[in-house]
Design a protein around this motif. Structure first.
Motif, PDB file in Angstrom:
ATOM      1  N   VAL A 117      56.198  52.954  97.489  1.00 16.11           N
ATOM      2  CA  VAL A 117      57.030  51.774  97.701  1.00 16.11           C
ATOM      3  C   VAL A 117      56.147  50.530  97.664  1.00 16.11           C
ATOM      4  N   LEU A 118      56.544  49.592  96.842  1.00 15.40           N
ATOM      5  CA  LEU A 118      55.785  48.349  96.677  1.00 15.40           C
ATOM      6  C   LEU A 118      56.611  47.171  97.137  1.00 15.40           C
ATOM      7  N   SER A 119      55.938  46.095  97.408  1.00 15.49           N
ATOM      8  CA  SER A 119      56.621  44.848  97.761  1.00 15.49           C
ATOM      9  C   SER A 119      56.046  43.727  96.904  1.00 15.49           C
ATOM     10  N   ALA A 120      56.889  42.755  96.638  1.00 13.57           N
ATOM     11  CA  ALA A 120      56.451  41.613  95.832  1.00 13.57           C
ATOM     12  C   ALA A 120      57.188  40.365  96.280  1.00 13.57           C
ATOM     13  N   GLU A 121      56.472  39.259  96.281  1.00 13.15           N
ATOM     14  CA  GLU A 121      57.102  37.983  96.590  1.00 13.15           C
ATOM     15  C   GLU A 121      57.706  37.376  95.342  1.00 13.15           C
ATOM     16  N   VAL A 122      58.818  36.691  95.530  1.00  8.72           N
ATOM     17  CA  VAL A 122      59.423  35.953  94.423  1.00  8.72           C
ATOM     18  C   VAL A 122      58.528  34.755  94.130  1.00  8.72           C
ATOM     19  N   THR A 123      58.017  34.698  92.903  1.00  7.93           N
ATOM     20  CA  THR A 123      57.079  33.637  92.534  1.00  7.93           C
ATOM     21  C   THR A 123      57.661  32.770  91.425  1.00  7.93           C
ATOM     22  N   THR A 124      57.045  31.620  91.235  1.00  3.55           N
ATOM     23  CA  THR A 124      57.439  30.704  90.157  1.00  3.55           C
ATOM     24  C   THR A 124      56.420  30.796  89.036  1.00  3.55           C
ATOM     25  N   GLY A 125      56.906  30.915  87.821  1.00  5.25           N
ATOM     26  CA  GLY A 125      56.006  31.012  86.677  1.00  5.25           C
ATOM     27  C   GLY A 125      56.762  30.861  85.373  1.00  5.25           C
ATOM     28  N   SER A 126      56.075  31.129  84.290  1.00  2.05           N
ATOM     29  CA  SER A 126      56.674  31.041  82.958  1.00  2.05           C
ATOM     30  C   SER A 126      56.986  32.441  82.455  1.00  2.05           C
ATOM     31  N   ILE A 127      58.094  32.555  81.726  1.00  5.62           N
ATOM     32  CA  ILE A 127      58.483  33.838  81.139  1.00  5.62           C
ATOM     33  C   ILE A 127      59.017  33.580  79.731  1.00  5.62           C
ATOM     34  N   SER A 128      58.757  34.500  78.853  1.00  2.02           N
ATOM     35  CA  SER A 128      59.230  34.354  77.479  1.00  2.02           C
ATOM     36  C   SER A 128      59.590  35.719  76.920  1.00  2.02           C
ATOM     37  N   THR A 129      60.465  35.701  75.930  1.00  2.34           N
ATOM     38  CA  THR A 129      60.816  36.922  75.223  1.00  2.34           C
ATOM     39  C   THR A 129      60.271  36.830  73.807  1.00  2.34           C
ATOM     40  N   THR A 130      59.987  37.972  73.229  1.00  7.76           N
ATOM     41  CA  THR A 130      59.343  37.981  71.915  1.00  7.76           C
ATOM     42  C   THR A 130      60.033  38.959  70.970  1.00  7.76           C
ATOM     43  N   VAL A 131      59.796  38.715  69.684  1.00  9.20           N
ATOM     44  CA  VAL A 131      60.174  39.644  68.623  1.00  9.20           C
ATOM     45  C   VAL A 131      58.878  40.095  67.963  1.00  9.20           C
ATOM     46  N   SER A 132      58.682  41.387  67.861  1.00 10.30           N
ATOM     47  CA  SER A 132      57.405  41.914  67.375  1.00 10.30           C
ATOM     48  C   SER A 132      57.542  42.529  65.992  1.00 10.30           C
ATOM     49  N   GLY A 133      56.428  42.558  65.281  1.00 11.72           N
ATOM     50  CA  GLY A 133      56.376  43.171  63.964  1.00 11.72           C
ATOM     51  C   GLY A 133      54.931  43.327  63.540  1.00 11.72           C
ATOM     52  N   SER A 134      54.731  43.940  62.414  1.00  6.15           N
ATOM     53  CA  SER A 134      53.375  44.124  61.899  1.00  6.15           C
ATOM     54  C   SER A 134      53.390  43.949  60.387  1.00  6.15           C
ATOM     55  N   GLY A 135      52.222  43.652  59.841  1.00  2.25           N
ATOM     56  CA  GLY A 135      52.095  43.453  58.400  1.00  2.25           C
ATOM     57  C   GLY A 135      50.630  43.343  58.029  1.00  2.25           C
ATOM     58  N   THR A 136      50.370  42.876  56.834  1.00  3.99           N
ATOM     59  CA  THR A 136      48.995  42.721  56.365  1.00  3.99           C
ATOM     60  C   THR A 136      48.716  41.269  56.024  1.00  3.99           C
ATOM     61  N   LEU A 137      47.466  40.871  56.214  1.00  2.00           N
ATOM     62  CA  LEU A 137      47.046  39.512  55.912  1.00  2.00           C
ATOM     63  C   LEU A 137      47.029  39.278  54.402  1.00  2.00           C
TER      64      LEU A 137
END
Length: 576
Positions: free
Chosen positions: A66-86
């Motif tokens: 069982v863990l505990s965590a405080e509600v904190t303020t910060g930045s969050i983002s969502t991403t779209v991932s992929g791969s390819g060649t240079l």
């Protein structure tokens, strides 16, 4: 003398034996069922004991985690991932007339070059021939230009039929060709006196009378001209109504039927291709007759034919400049600083030893290696061929595949984070510079593609594999909790704000509203405040479900139990 009345006959004896056999069979069946039921009860009892032990261990283990965590303020983002060649983005082609015969290349793919470095040498004979042919072509084009110099475009554009001007796309000073490109026409005329609007309705029939109200509140009497597929076409006069206006169609009593956009019922587009508009001779809604001057033009001294010949001469001049540069520099040289991205070695000429030792071959080094020359010849037809491509080493691109569920989230200009395993753990910043809406489907999966551009470093090479994460949405100063702390049902999301270590029970359930989330954190938009504490158990991939098919009850193995071998009559303890 003894009596025979108690002695059973043979028939009676057989009947009695049959009865005894039935009793024994029935008793064996009952005993078998009793034993089977007893075994099942034992199995269930053992299963319950094992299950209780596992649940107890699981609960104990969960309590330990069982863990505990405080509600904190910060930045969050969502991403779209992929791969390819240079791939190199800034590539400059070195093009030469395809009649030139290349003797040898002095660079290889991947070499770094500076502007003016020798790339390849050509034969003197092919160079002189190309110079002569190009000069002859210039002379012929000059004669054609002289013949076309007298051709002029008309300085006025007039109406060829009567009609009403409904739309004017140009004004004084506009370039005619540009206006045609932007609008598709210079002016639109209405030929039959009507504007039209389409509305979706099933309540109208042909020749019904309706009221059409424009955006300024002006009312027109309209007539239904046609009805097809649930759409009615209504006509009103073209005198006063505006092309492209949004209008409302209603019944005579004021009931709205539908809304649509006015268009010209019978339209003629006025077009042109050269010159500059000096003045517009008519105005919108003006009635014009055949021959009425609509536009006056300037800069019409040359015709399209003249312009086409002039363009061809410019291209031929550029070819002559290339040939002169090769002649003066002794070969084909790099036109910019960079890296050789590709070489077209198929342009090398088929040469013999005598041809190479001849002074007709240009070479800075003064010596030509015959063995390195390809056994192919350049195409002698008119045109040009790319001898080499130079990467300017400024930017690189990566093309990644995007799932159909994510493609609408992408926009040009979004920031991307790139990692290239072959270089190291460093990450690089790029930008979405292109999005293709052409779908590719494979095995029922639809994907699209996006182009990511990033600044090139000296370690980056074309063809290296790269992973890309595009930030599609982000929030600063968001209230964040670990994603594992969030519990969700079909209708709500909640967290626990209290935990009793002595009982191992959670409490203080609080419903929350969530925002963005990623693999680590989730944004809380309502229900919690900064500094609040939430309790949770870290998620695990281990399943706590019981698998009775593989259950092992110590040394007991019931998988091979054969009920046919159960003890029969008289063998059960206490049996009769």
């Amino acid at each position: 003398m003894s009596s025979n009345k108690d002695i059973p006959t043979s028939d009676e004896y057989l009947v009695e034996m049959h009865k005894q056999a039935k009793k024994k069979k029935k008793r064996r069946l009952i005993i078998t069922l009793v034993v089977a039921i007893a075994v099942v009860i034992v199995v269930i009892a053992i299963a319950v004991i094992v299950l209780r032990g596992r649940v107890s261990n699981s609960v104990s283990s969960s309590e330990d985690e069982v863990l505990s965590a405080e509600v904190t303020t910060g930045s969050i983002s969502t991403t779209v991932s992929g791969s390819g060649t240079l791939a190199d983005e800034d590539v400059e082609s070195i093009d030469v007339p395809d009649s030139l015969e290349i003797v040898d290349f002095y660079v290889e793919e991947g070499d770094t070059v500076s502007e003016g470095d020798l790339i390849a040498t050509v034969t003197n004979a092919s160079l002189l021939t190309a110079l002569s042919d190009t000069q002859e072509a210039l002379d012929e084009l000059d004669e054609e230009l002289e013949d076309a110099a007298g051709d002029e475009v008309d300085s006025t554009i007039s109406a060829s039929v009567s009609g009403r001007v409904k739309y004017i796309a140009v004004s004084s000073g506009d370039d005619v060709a540009s206006a045609m490109y932007d609008s598709g026409s210079l002016m639109l005329l209405s030929l039959d006196g009507y504007m039209a609007v389409d509305v979706e309705t099933d309540s109208l029939t042909v020749n019904d009378s309706v009221t059409v109200t424009d955006s300024d509140g002006t009312e027109y009497t309209g007539t239904v001209d046609a009805v097809s597929g649930g759409t009615a076409t209504v006509l009103i006069t073209d005198n006063g109504s505006s092309y492209g206006d949004t209008v409302t169609v209603s019944t005579s009593s004021g009931t709205t039927i539908g809304i649509g956009t006015l268009y010209i019922h019978s339209q003629m587009a006025i077009t042109g291709y050269a010159g500059t508009v000096s003045s517009v001779g008519v105005s919108e809604n003006e009635k014009v007759s055949s021959g009425t001057t609509l536009l006056k033009l300037t800069d019409t001294e040359t015709s399209a034919n003249y312009d086409a010949i002039l363009k061809e001469r410019d291209d031929t001049e550029e070819q002559m400049d290339t040939l002169i540069r090769i002649y003066k520099e002794g070969g084909i040289c790099a036109t910019a600083d960079g890296t050789i991205a590709s070489l077209n070695e198929d342009t090398s000429s088929s040469t013999t030893e005598s041809a190479v030792t001849d002074s007709s071959a240009y070479s800075f080094s003064g010596t030509t290696d015959v063995t390195s020359v390809s056994d192919t010849t350049a195409d002698t037809s008119s045109g040009s061929v790319t001898v080499a491509e130079i990467s300017l080493d400024e930017n690189m691109t990566i093309e990644i595949s995007i799932d159909e569920s994510d493609i609408l989230s992408l926009e040009e200009g979004q920031e991307a984070t790139i990692s290239i395993d072959s270089i190291g753990e460093d990450t690089y910043t790029g930008t979405v510079t292109g999005i293709s809406t052409v779908a590719t489907s494979s095995s029922g999966v639809t994907t699209y593609s996006a182009e990511i551009t990033l600044a090139k470093t000296e370690d980056m090479l074309s063809g290296m594999s790269a992973s890309v994460a595009v930030t599609i949405e982000g929030v600063d100063d968001a209230l964040l909790i670990p994603v594992d702390a969030l519990h969700q049902t079909s209708s709500s999301s909640y967290v626990y704000t209290e935990y009793d270590e002595s009982t191992g029970e959670y409490s203080g359930m609080v419903e929350v509203t969530t925002g963005l989330s990623n693999s680590s954190y989730v944004e809380i938009t309502d229900g919690l405040s900064e500094g609040d504490t939430v309790y949770y158990t870290e998620s695990s991939d281990d399943s706590s479900a019981m698998d009775f098919g593989n259950m092992d009850f110590g040394d007991m193995d019931f998988s091979n139990m054969d009920m046919s071998n159960m003890p029969s009559g008289g063998s059960m303890p206490g049996g009769n």
